[in-house]
Design an enzyme around this catalytic site. Structure first.
Site, mmCIF file in Angstrom:
data_model
loop_
_atom_site.group_PDB
_atom_site.id
_atom_site.type_symbol
_atom_site.label_atom_id
_atom_site.label_comp_id
_atom_site.label_asym_id
_atom_site.label_seq_id
_atom_site.Cartn_x
_atom_site.Cartn_y
_atom_site.Cartn_z
ATOM 1 N N GLU A 153 32.243 52.145 34.035
ATOM 2 C CA GLU A 153 32.487 53.276 34.943
ATOM 3 C C GLU A 153 32.452 54.635 34.246
ATOM 4 O OE1 GLU A 153 36.040 52.392 37.195
ATOM 5 O OE2 GLU A 153 35.231 50.490 37.923
ATOM 6 N N ASN B 131 28.435 48.941 32.696
ATOM 7 C CA ASN B 131 28.823 48.438 34.016
ATOM 8 C C ASN B 131 29.336 49.587 34.881
ATOM 9 O OD1 ASN B 131 29.390 46.015 35.687
ATOM 10 N ND2 ASN B 131 31.555 46.534 35.395
ATOM 11 N N HIS C 21 30.769 46.181 44.811
ATOM 12 C CA HIS C 21 31.876 46.132 45.774
ATOM 13 C C HIS C 21 31.348 46.781 47.055
ATOM 14 C CE1 HIS C 21 34.827 44.812 42.858
ATOM 15 N NE2 HIS C 21 34.542 45.823 42.057
ATOM 16 N N GLU D 21 30.825 42.196 39.960
ATOM 17 C CA GLU D 21 32.147 42.208 40.612
ATOM 18 C C GLU D 21 32.001 42.106 42.128
ATOM 19 O OE1 GLU D 21 34.661 45.438 39.285
ATOM 20 O OE2 GLU D 21 33.864 45.377 37.238
ATOM 21 N N ASP E 208 32.133 41.675 45.929
ATOM 22 C CA ASP E 208 32.902 41.333 47.125
ATOM 23 C C ASP E 208 32.390 42.207 48.264
ATOM 24 O OD1 ASP E 208 34.178 43.783 46.451
ATOM 25 O OD2 ASP E 208 36.001 42.796 45.766
#
Length: 302
Positions: A132, A173, A210, A238, A240
C-alpha cells in the site's frame, strides 16, 4: 469442507494455488476452519502475525510465536505461504513511525526485513515486500519511509529482500487496482516499469482485490494492465467481494485463469464471521462454515 477442492481444480489449469488466510486464532477457534483450509485451499497468508507491530513491537526485540504457528501449520499441511508484509505504513509501531533520521530508518528497515526473512528463509513462496505505498492518484504515499528516506526506500527494501532469500518471489502489493485506466493502476504500472528498468528486483505485483458488488467484471482488464508493467508474475492477494455473488467470483477466477502471469488467488478469509468486512458477507463459506453458491460456482467453472 466442500465436496471438491477449488485449489486442486485451479492447479489443474496450471496455476500455483488458490489460497486463503489464517493465524493461530482462526486456526484453533474451531475444527471447521482448519479442516476447510486443509481440504479446499492450497496456500496461506498470515492475516496479522507477520506485520511489523506483531514481529518487532520494540526495536530489535522480535516476537515470532504467531508467525511461527502459521508457518508450521502451513508447512505441515503442504500449503504454500505468502509472507505478508515486510513494509507497510499501517500496523506500524510508534517507535518506527517516529524516526526522523534517514540513516537510522534505513538501518531499521534493513534489519527488520533481514531478521524476518531469515527466520523463514526457504519456507515462503512469495513476500509482500511493500504494501500500500500508492495514493489513489498514483503518486507515492507520504509514509514515514517515503518522507524520511525518499523513493529510494523502494530499492533498499527489494534489494535487501533479494539478498536474504534469493528464491522467494518479491511482490509489491496494493488495493484499488481493480479497473484498467484507473489512476492508481496507471501509477503502479509506470513506477514498476521504471523500477524494473533501474534493476530493482521486483518479481510480482499483488492486487488485493477487495471488491464491491458487481466489480468482478472489471478485474480481467485490470490484471492485463498490471501484467503490462513487466514483472514475471502477478497475483490476486486479498480477495473478498461484497455480497459474494457467483458472477463476481467466477469473473475474478476467470480473470486470473486467462492472464498467463497470474499465478494464484488468495481469498481474504474462509467464512464470513471471520471476515474484516463480515457485515457484507464477502467470503466463500457462510456462518456455519458451509460452502456458499459462489464456491460451487467456482468449482463448476473450473
Amino acid at each position: 469442507q466442500a465436496s471438491v477442492s477449488i485449489d486442486a481444480k485451479f492447479k489443474a489449469h496450471g496455476k500455483k494455488y488458490l489460497g486463503t488466510i489464517g493465524d493461530q486464532y482462526t486456526l484453533t477457534k474451531n475444527t471447521k476452519n482448519p479442516a476447510i483450509i486443509k481440504a479446499d485451499f492450497g496456500q496461506l497468508t498470515p492475516e496479522n502475525s507477520m506485520k511489523w507491530d506483531a514481529t518487532e513491537p520494540n526495536r530489535g526485540q522480535f516476537t515470532f510465536s504467531g508467525s511461527d504457528y502459521l508457518v508450521n501449520f502451513a508447512q505441515s499441511n503442504g500449503k504454500l505461504i505468502r509472507g505478508h508484509t515486510l513494509v507497510w505504513h499501517s500496523q506500524l509501531p510508534g517507535w518506527v513511525s517516529s524516526i526522523t533520521d534517514k540513516n537510522t530508518l534505513i538501518s531499521v528497515l534493513k534489519n527488520h526485513i533481514t531478521t524476518v526473512m531469515t527466520r523463514y528463509k526457504g519456507k515462503i513462496y512469495a513476500w509482500d515486500v511493500l504494501n500500500e505505498i500508492f495514493n489513489e492518484d498514483g503518486s507515492l504515499r507520504n509514509s514515514v519511509f517515503y518522507n524520511v528516506i525518499g523513493e529510494d526506500y523502494v530499492r533498499i527494501a527489494f534489494e535487501t529482500a533479494r539478498s536474504v532469500d534469493p528464491n522467494a518471489k518479491l511482490y509489491i502489493n496494493d488495493y484499488n487496482l481493480d479497473s484498467a485506466g484507473y489512476s492508481k493502476v496507471n501509477g503502479m504500472v509506470s513506477h514498476v516499469k521504471k523500477w524494473l528498468a533501474a534493476g530493482i528486483p521486483i518479481d510480482g505485483i499483488g492486487s488485493q482485490t477487495h471488491l464491491g458488488a458487481g466489480a468482478g467484471s472489471a478485474v480481467a482488464g485490470a490484471l492485463n494492465a498490471l501484467a503490462s508493467a513487466g514483472t514475471k508474475e502477478i497475483a490476486i492477494t486479498e480477495l473478498d467481494i461484497a455480497g459474494a455473488s457467483s458472477t463476481d467470483y467466477v469473473n475474478v477466477v476467470n480473470a486470473c485463469l486467462n492472464q498467463a502471469k497470474c499465478v494464484g488467488i488468495t481469498v481474504w478469509g474462509v467464512a464470513d464471521p471471520d471476515s474484516w468486512r463480515s457485515s457484507s458477507s464477502p467470503l466463500l463459506f457462510d456462518g456455519n462454515y458451509n460452502p456458499k453458491a459462489a464456491y460451487n460456482a467456482i468449482a463448476n467453472a473450473l
